[in-house]
Design a protein around this motif. Structure first.
Motif, PDB file in Angstrom:
ATOM      1  N   UNK A   4       0.896  -1.335   0.050  1.00 20.53           N
ATOM      2  CA  UNK A   4      -0.018  -0.133  -0.029  1.00 20.53           C
ATOM      3  C   UNK A   4       0.802   1.295  -0.073  1.00 20.53           C
ATOM      4  N   UNK A   5       1.015   1.945  -1.119  1.00 23.12           N
ATOM      5  CA  UNK A   5       1.688   3.080  -1.187  1.00 23.12           C
ATOM      6  C   UNK A   5       0.689   4.218  -1.522  1.00 23.12           C
ATOM      7  N   UNK A   6       0.665   5.290  -0.853  1.00 22.75           N
ATOM      8  CA  UNK A   6      -0.204   6.266  -1.408  1.00 22.75           C
ATOM      9  C   UNK A   6       0.276   7.784  -1.103  1.00 22.75           C
ATOM     10  N   UNK A   7       0.366   8.411  -2.232  1.00 25.31           N
ATOM     11  CA  UNK A   7       0.953   9.654  -2.166  1.00 25.31           C
ATOM     12  C   UNK A   7       0.067  10.733  -1.225  1.00 25.31           C
ATOM     13  N   UNK A   8      -1.025  10.690  -1.481  1.00 20.35           N
ATOM     14  CA  UNK A   8      -2.057  11.257  -0.729  1.00 20.35           C
ATOM     15  C   UNK A   8      -1.838  11.121   0.897  1.00 20.35           C
ATOM     16  N   UNK A   9      -1.563   9.884   1.450  1.00 22.14           N
ATOM     17  CA  UNK A   9      -1.469   9.593   2.658  1.00 22.14           C
ATOM     18  C   UNK A   9      -0.063  10.104   3.300  1.00 22.14           C
ATOM     19  N   UNK A  10       1.110  10.100   2.333  1.00 25.31           N
ATOM     20  CA  UNK A  10       2.312  10.532   2.840  1.00 25.31           C
ATOM     21  C   UNK A  10       2.280  12.178   2.701  1.00 25.31           C
ATOM     22  N   UNK A  11       1.565  12.530   1.652  1.00 23.68           N
ATOM     23  CA  UNK A  11       1.593  14.078   1.628  1.00 23.68           C
ATOM     24  C   UNK A  11       0.810  14.814   2.776  1.00 23.68           C
ATOM     25  N   UNK A  12      -0.122  13.803   3.436  1.00 23.96           N
ATOM     26  CA  UNK A  12      -1.010  14.268   4.298  1.00 23.96           C
ATOM     27  C   UNK A  12      -0.431  14.938   5.800  1.00 23.96           C
ATOM     28  N   UNK A  13       0.754  14.296   5.931  1.00 25.22           N
ATOM     29  CA  UNK A  13       1.749  14.636   6.981  1.00 25.22           C
ATOM     30  C   UNK A  13       2.178  16.094   7.141  1.00 25.22           C
ATOM     31  N   UNK A  14       2.174  16.715   5.942  1.00 25.05           N
ATOM     32  CA  UNK A  14       2.860  17.935   5.800  1.00 25.05           C
ATOM     33  C   UNK A  14       2.071  18.984   6.633  1.00 25.05           C
ATOM     34  N   UNK A  15       2.670  19.447   7.440  1.00 23.60           N
ATOM     35  CA  UNK A  15       1.971  20.631   8.254  1.00 23.60           C
ATOM     36  C   UNK A  15       1.226  20.224   9.570  1.00 23.60           C
ATOM     37  N   UNK A  16       1.309  18.831   9.636  1.00 24.30           N
ATOM     38  CA  UNK A  16       0.491  18.037  10.859  1.00 24.30           C
ATOM     39  C   UNK A  16       1.360  18.179  12.368  1.00 24.30           C
ATOM     40  N   UNK A  17       0.730  18.200  13.256  1.00 29.72           N
ATOM     41  CA  UNK A  17       1.591  17.918  14.505  1.00 29.72           C
ATOM     42  C   UNK A  17       1.901  16.397  14.549  1.00 29.72           C
ATOM     43  N   UNK A  18       3.170  16.428  15.288  1.00 31.00           N
ATOM     44  CA  UNK A  18       3.743  14.961  15.327  1.00 31.00           C
ATOM     45  C   UNK A  18       2.787  14.143  16.351  1.00 31.00           C
ATOM     46  N   UNK A  19       2.357  12.907  15.989  1.00 29.22           N
ATOM     47  CA  UNK A  19       1.570  12.394  16.613  1.00 29.22           C
ATOM     48  C   UNK A  19       2.371  11.313  17.480  1.00 29.22           C
ATOM     49  N   UNK A  20       3.609  11.092  17.335  1.00 32.52           N
ATOM     50  CA  UNK A  20       4.387  10.195  18.089  1.00 32.52           C
ATOM     51  C   UNK A  20       4.869  10.935  19.561  1.00 32.52           C
ATOM     52  N   UNK A  21       5.193  11.963  19.471  1.00 38.38           N
ATOM     53  CA  UNK A  21       5.649  12.995  20.700  1.00 38.38           C
ATOM     54  C   UNK A  21       6.561  12.185  21.603  1.00 38.38           C
ATOM     55  N   UNK A  22       7.624  11.484  20.978  1.00 36.79           N
ATOM     56  CA  UNK A  22       8.576  10.851  21.775  1.00 36.79           C
ATOM     57  C   UNK A  22       9.366  11.822  22.751  1.00 36.79           C
ATOM     58  N   UNK A  23      10.142  11.510  23.710  1.00 37.48           N
ATOM     59  CA  UNK A  23      11.107  12.489  24.320  1.00 37.48           C
ATOM     60  C   UNK A  23      11.980  13.008  23.387  1.00 37.48           C
ATOM     61  N   UNK A  24      11.944  14.198  23.421  1.00 36.82           N
ATOM     62  CA  UNK A  24      13.071  14.933  22.385  1.00 36.82           C
ATOM     63  C   UNK A  24      12.142  15.669  21.158  1.00 36.82           C
ATOM     64  N   UNK A  25      10.886  15.236  21.073  1.00 37.07           N
ATOM     65  CA  UNK A  25      10.131  15.704  19.998  1.00 37.07           C
ATOM     66  C   UNK A  25      10.441  17.103  19.824  1.00 37.07           C
ATOM     67  N   UNK A  26      10.121  17.447  18.485  1.00 38.14           N
ATOM     68  CA  UNK A  26      10.356  18.947  18.088  1.00 38.14           C
ATOM     69  C   UNK A  26       9.119  19.784  18.261  1.00 38.14           C
ATOM     70  N   UNK A  27       8.004  18.920  18.082  1.00 32.82           N
ATOM     71  CA  UNK A  27       6.412  19.627  18.480  1.00 32.82           C
ATOM     72  C   UNK A  27       6.728  20.845  17.430  1.00 32.82           C
ATOM     73  N   UNK A  28       6.968  20.749  16.023  1.00 31.85           N
ATOM     74  CA  UNK A  28       6.953  21.741  15.095  1.00 31.85           C
ATOM     75  C   UNK A  28       6.554  21.072  13.945  1.00 31.85           C
TER      76      UNK A  28
END
Length: 100
Positions: A4-28
């Motif tokens: 499953x490869x989707x350009x729309x899903x990959x592009x959807x991350x642009x400008x979103x908040x990080x959902x991983x939020x691991x220690x050291x996360x940039x939050x940007x």
């Protein structure tokens, strides 16, 4: 395994908040990309399907891929996957048959 490869899903991350939020996360959101999660379908030059991915900043992505030293728990990945997939539902990129 279905690829499953989707350009729309990959592009959807642009400008979103990080959902991983691991220690050291940039939050940007400027550094957010789609991070393929290690769900047993990854390997040398092989990524898991785009459906098994989360929005992640470059730091969190590096931790998940092992390029940056850090720790995470599988519950972090599950939470991030759920948040990312719910965002996709809100964006209209992921739909479930029979759900109004």
């Amino acid at each position: 395994m279905t690829r499953i490869v989707s350009k729309k899903l990959r592009d959807s991350a642009r400008g979103q908040d990080c959902t991983l939020r691991l220690p050291g996360c940039r939050f940007n959101p400027e550094y957010t990309v789609l991070c393929h999660l290690p769900v047993g379908m990854k390997g040398m030059s092989m990524k898991s399907p785009d459906l098994f991915a989360a929005f992640g900043c470059d730091h969190c992505h590096g931790v998940i891929d092992g390029r940056i030293k850090g720790e995470y728990d599988h519950s972090d990945l599950l939470r991030a996957l759920a948040e990312t997939q719910m965002k996709w539902v809100q964006m209209g990129l992921l739909t479930v048959k029979g759900v109004a």
